[in-house]
Design an enzyme around this catalytic site. Structure first.
Site, mmCIF file in Angstrom:
data_model
loop_
_atom_site.group_PDB
_atom_site.id
_atom_site.type_symbol
_atom_site.label_atom_id
_atom_site.label_comp_id
_atom_site.label_asym_id
_atom_site.label_seq_id
_atom_site.Cartn_x
_atom_site.Cartn_y
_atom_site.Cartn_z
ATOM 1 N N GLU A 162 16.666 1.386 9.360
ATOM 2 C CA GLU A 162 15.877 2.753 8.931
ATOM 3 C C GLU A 162 15.916 2.532 7.570
ATOM 4 O O GLU A 162 16.847 2.403 6.822
ATOM 5 C CB GLU A 162 16.538 3.849 9.516
ATOM 6 C CG GLU A 162 16.386 4.045 11.038
ATOM 7 C CD GLU A 162 16.743 5.599 11.638
ATOM 8 O OE1 GLU A 162 15.776 6.355 10.911
ATOM 9 O OE2 GLU A 162 17.479 5.784 12.370
ATOM 10 N N ASP A 163 14.699 3.043 7.051
ATOM 11 C CA ASP A 163 14.409 3.259 5.404
ATOM 12 C C ASP A 163 14.667 2.274 4.610
ATOM 13 O O ASP A 163 15.232 2.404 3.574
ATOM 14 C CB ASP A 163 15.020 4.664 5.335
ATOM 15 C CG ASP A 163 14.690 5.643 6.159
ATOM 16 O OD1 ASP A 163 13.919 5.565 7.020
ATOM 17 O OD2 ASP A 163 15.155 6.955 5.918
ATOM 18 N N CYS B 164 9.305 7.766 8.839
ATOM 19 C CA CYS B 164 9.592 7.174 10.441
ATOM 20 C C CYS B 164 8.772 7.735 11.604
ATOM 21 O O CYS B 164 8.361 7.090 12.324
ATOM 22 C CB CYS B 164 11.026 7.605 10.791
ATOM 23 S SG CYS B 164 11.520 9.385 10.394
ATOM 24 N N ASP C 72 12.060 0.419 10.105
ATOM 25 C CA ASP C 72 10.927 1.217 10.636
ATOM 26 C C ASP C 72 9.896 1.607 9.370
ATOM 27 O O ASP C 72 8.932 2.147 9.653
ATOM 28 C CB ASP C 72 11.420 2.487 11.192
ATOM 29 C CG ASP C 72 12.293 3.405 10.140
ATOM 30 O OD1 ASP C 72 12.662 3.000 9.266
ATOM 31 O OD2 ASP C 72 12.562 4.485 10.908
ATOM 32 N N HIS C 73 10.085 1.275 8.238
ATOM 33 C CA HIS C 73 9.324 1.372 6.923
ATOM 34 C C HIS C 73 9.978 1.219 5.814
ATOM 35 O O HIS C 73 11.219 1.076 5.904
ATOM 36 C CB HIS C 73 8.867 2.867 6.961
ATOM 37 C CG HIS C 73 9.839 4.147 6.852
ATOM 38 N ND1 HIS C 73 10.560 4.538 5.867
ATOM 39 C CD2 HIS C 73 10.086 4.855 7.764
ATOM 40 C CE1 HIS C 73 11.317 5.338 6.052
ATOM 41 N NE2 HIS C 73 11.108 5.702 7.489
#
Length: 609
Positions: free
Chosen positions: A36-37, A75, A236-237
């Site tokens: 994540e992130d 997200c 996810d980004h």
């Protein structure tokens, strides 16, 4: 029935079932490891400061993609793309943490895998920005595992790693493995003490995330399944410090993507171990690609392109991205890249980049950056975040990976600007971008029909809407006549954009004041709110405040949030509405409070005596 015939029939059924079983065995197991992130701040992507041995090894054994992009820099909308293979701008699922429903014909793609015999597991985050479809999974929980499948059954398993999530920076760690004094910082950030500490702590979290990847891969080996499983790793980004997550730059959209193919499936790989791929890939491509690898037909509604398997198609020329409402603040921008240049179009350029978001400001680096701006300590690049936006931005990704040198006004790049501008516009039209519908109206529409369905109907005049949004965002006095006509249009979304255009035009909208005042009684709530903001900026006080105060008392959450955004910009002159704002703040605040509560709390703090 004749016993010989019965035996023959049973034998035929056995052979048929054996064939199905054999086919199932030929289909690969597939694992998604999702962090994540985080941007590609990994050793295998050339970041010498990062400590990522497990992902570096995975890249050495697999294929590393250099041009993989999330469709959204945050997200929930990004995950909406992943699970459907459709852009959230088409689905109406683009605004952060919204739950507008999908039409019945659009399923979460693991459902198709289940129907084809796969065992599907999710461990454990969903966050798909729409109503859940639990039947997509055999298991979805923190204990979900592919180990519970039937013998020989192929599986698709998702493992989500939250370690590097933005929240990991909310509490500063007293001891760090990465040195804050040595940490590399992008040129748009000042080297404040808090900024250096947050960056170093982030690298620590990426190292911890990498360690968890190693544990998942080790478990796969110990299960004896590594040689039958294709492994995807991606984030996810991008992220996670200010101006990355939530923003339409490489720092928010460019993601790492590594895929390892075991020997039995080496023929499916686009290159050998340790190779790289420059194909343009977006999150819309992931669902069709998994279906292609699993030998499952790809539904026609999916907007992505399979980049692996028998259903592989040629790559797209462009990768598109979007920004809608981020938490409690409204904004609307679109972006497109051809892999070399990135174009960004802002439709609400009057809003500064750095709109206050309660959750984002939990990172100490944000307050330190803002304070440095207020003290006048920033250079032009660092100060830009706290200012309003240009209508267009253009960056040379190769020469300017941090996207700080806007080439939109450079005569040498006008052909590139024009091409990408037109690519963006055509995509908005062909994909039926629902994001131009103001969100209070979305709330009302979605209660009657899926936004995807509405956006494809003749009730949504997207050509007129987009043209008005373009004129409105330009902020040009020459567009007064068009805005006046738009204020009287039969469609409420066109009227909304015309009213917003008056706000962007500022004092130059004075000749339209009379028409604007009439729109304060418009039958559409979104239009009334946009007209109230524009009329206030033209010197009207009482009636705009009445409209905004009424909106605070509706049961439309997004109308309340929009009204609070407008009141926040009014500053001290919003005080007459303070009692209504205070009424939205509960006595006891929960960590994940609704966006109207966050907005109200912020405004109450601002208006404290």
């Amino acid at each position: 029935m004749n016993s010989k015939y019965l035996f023959g029939l049973l034998g035929f059924v056995w052979l048929l079932l054996s064939g199905v079983h054999a086919q199932a065995q030929q289909r690969p197991n597939i694992v998604w490891i999702v962090s994540e992130d985080n941007s590609p701040l990994l050793g295998c992507y050339g970041d010498a400061f990062a400590t990522t041995p497990h992902l570096d090894q995975l890249a050495a054994e697999g294929v590393r993609y250099t041009k993989a992009y999330a469709t959204a820099p945050v997200c929930a909308p990004a995950r909406s793309t992943l699970i459907t293979g459709v852009y959230p701008t088409s689905l109406g699922t683009l605004n952060m943490r919204s739950t507008y429903p999908l039409p019945t014909e659009i399923a979460f793609f693991p459902k198709y895998l289940r129907q084809a015999g796969y065992y599907t597991t999710n461990n454990a985050k969903k966050d798909y920005n729409t109503e859940d479809q639990p039947d997509a999974w055999d298991e979805s929980s923190k204990t979900a595992t592919y180990k519970n499948r039937k013998p020989g059954q192929p599986f698709f398993a998702v493992f989500n790693i939250e370690i590097s999530h933005e929240s990991s920076l909310h509490e500063p760690l007293p001891a760090l493995r990465h040195d804050p004094e040595q940490v590399p910082i992008p040129p748009y950030h000042p080297r404040t003490s808090a900024m250096k500490h947050d960056w170093a702590q982030y690298y620590d979290k990426v190292e911890m995330m990498d360690r968890r990847v190693g544990e998942i891969l080790a478990e796969l080996r110990e299960s004896g399944l590594a040689e039958n499983t294709i492994v995807f790793y991606y984030s996810d980004h991008g992220g996670v410090l200010g101006r990355s997550k939530r923003f339409l730059y490489e720092s928010g959209l460019h993601v790492p993507l590594i895929i390892r193919f075991p020997e039995p499936y080496a023929a499916l790989a686009p290159g050998g171990p340790g190779s790289t791929q420059d194909r343009l890939v977006t999150f819309a491509d992931f669902a069709p690609t998994i279906l292609s690898l699993a030998q499952v037909p790809i539904p026609a509604y999916m907007q992505g392109r399979a980049f692996l398997g028998a259903q592989t198609t040629p790559p797209a020329r462009y990768a598109f991205g979007f920004r809608g409402r981020m938490d409690e603040r409204f904004d609307l921008s679109r972006t497109v890249t051809d892999g070399r240049y990135r174009y960004v179009r802002h439709y609400m350029p009057h809003k500064i980049y750095g709109q206050y978001l309660e959750y984002l400001w939990r990172a100490p680096s944000m307050a330190s950056w803002e304070e440095a701006y207020r003290r006048g300590e920033l250079n032009e690049v660092q100060a830009r975040f706290w200012q309003s936006k240009p209508v267009e931005e253009l960056y040379d990704i190769a020469a300017d990976p941090h996207n700080v040198h806007n080439l939109a006004a450079d005569p040498k790049y006008q052909a590139t600007l024009k091409n990408l501008r037109e690519a963006n516009r055509q995509w908005l039209l062909t994909s039926r971008d629902a994001g131009f519908i103001p969100e209070p109206r979305m709330v009302e529409l979605a209660a009657q029909v899926p936004l995807y369905t509405f956006a494809r109907s003749d009730k949504y005049p997207l050509d007129r809407v987009l043209r008005m949004a373009e004129l409105a965002s330009e902020g040009q006095e020459k567009n007064q006549a068009a805005l006046k006509k738009g204020l009287q249009d039969s469609d409420p979304t066109v009227r909304y954009w015309a009213a917003l255009g008056c706000t962007i035009l500022g004092s130059k909208a004075a000749p339209l004041k009379g028409t604007l005042l009439k729109q304060l009684d418009d039958p559409d709530l979104s239009v009334r709110l946009a007209a109230a903001e524009a009329a206030y900026r033209l010197g009207e006080k009482q009636k705009p405040l009445e409209v905004l105060s009424a909106a605070l008392q509706t049961d439309n959450l997004m109308a309340r949030v929009l009204a609070l955004n407008i009141l926040d910009d009014m500053g001290e002159e919003a005080r007459p509405a303070l009692a209504l704002v205070q009424a939205l703040v509960p006595a006891v605040l929960s960590p994940n409070r609704d966006y109207d509560v966050r907005s109200a709390e912020s405004l109450v703090q601002k208006l404290k005596p």
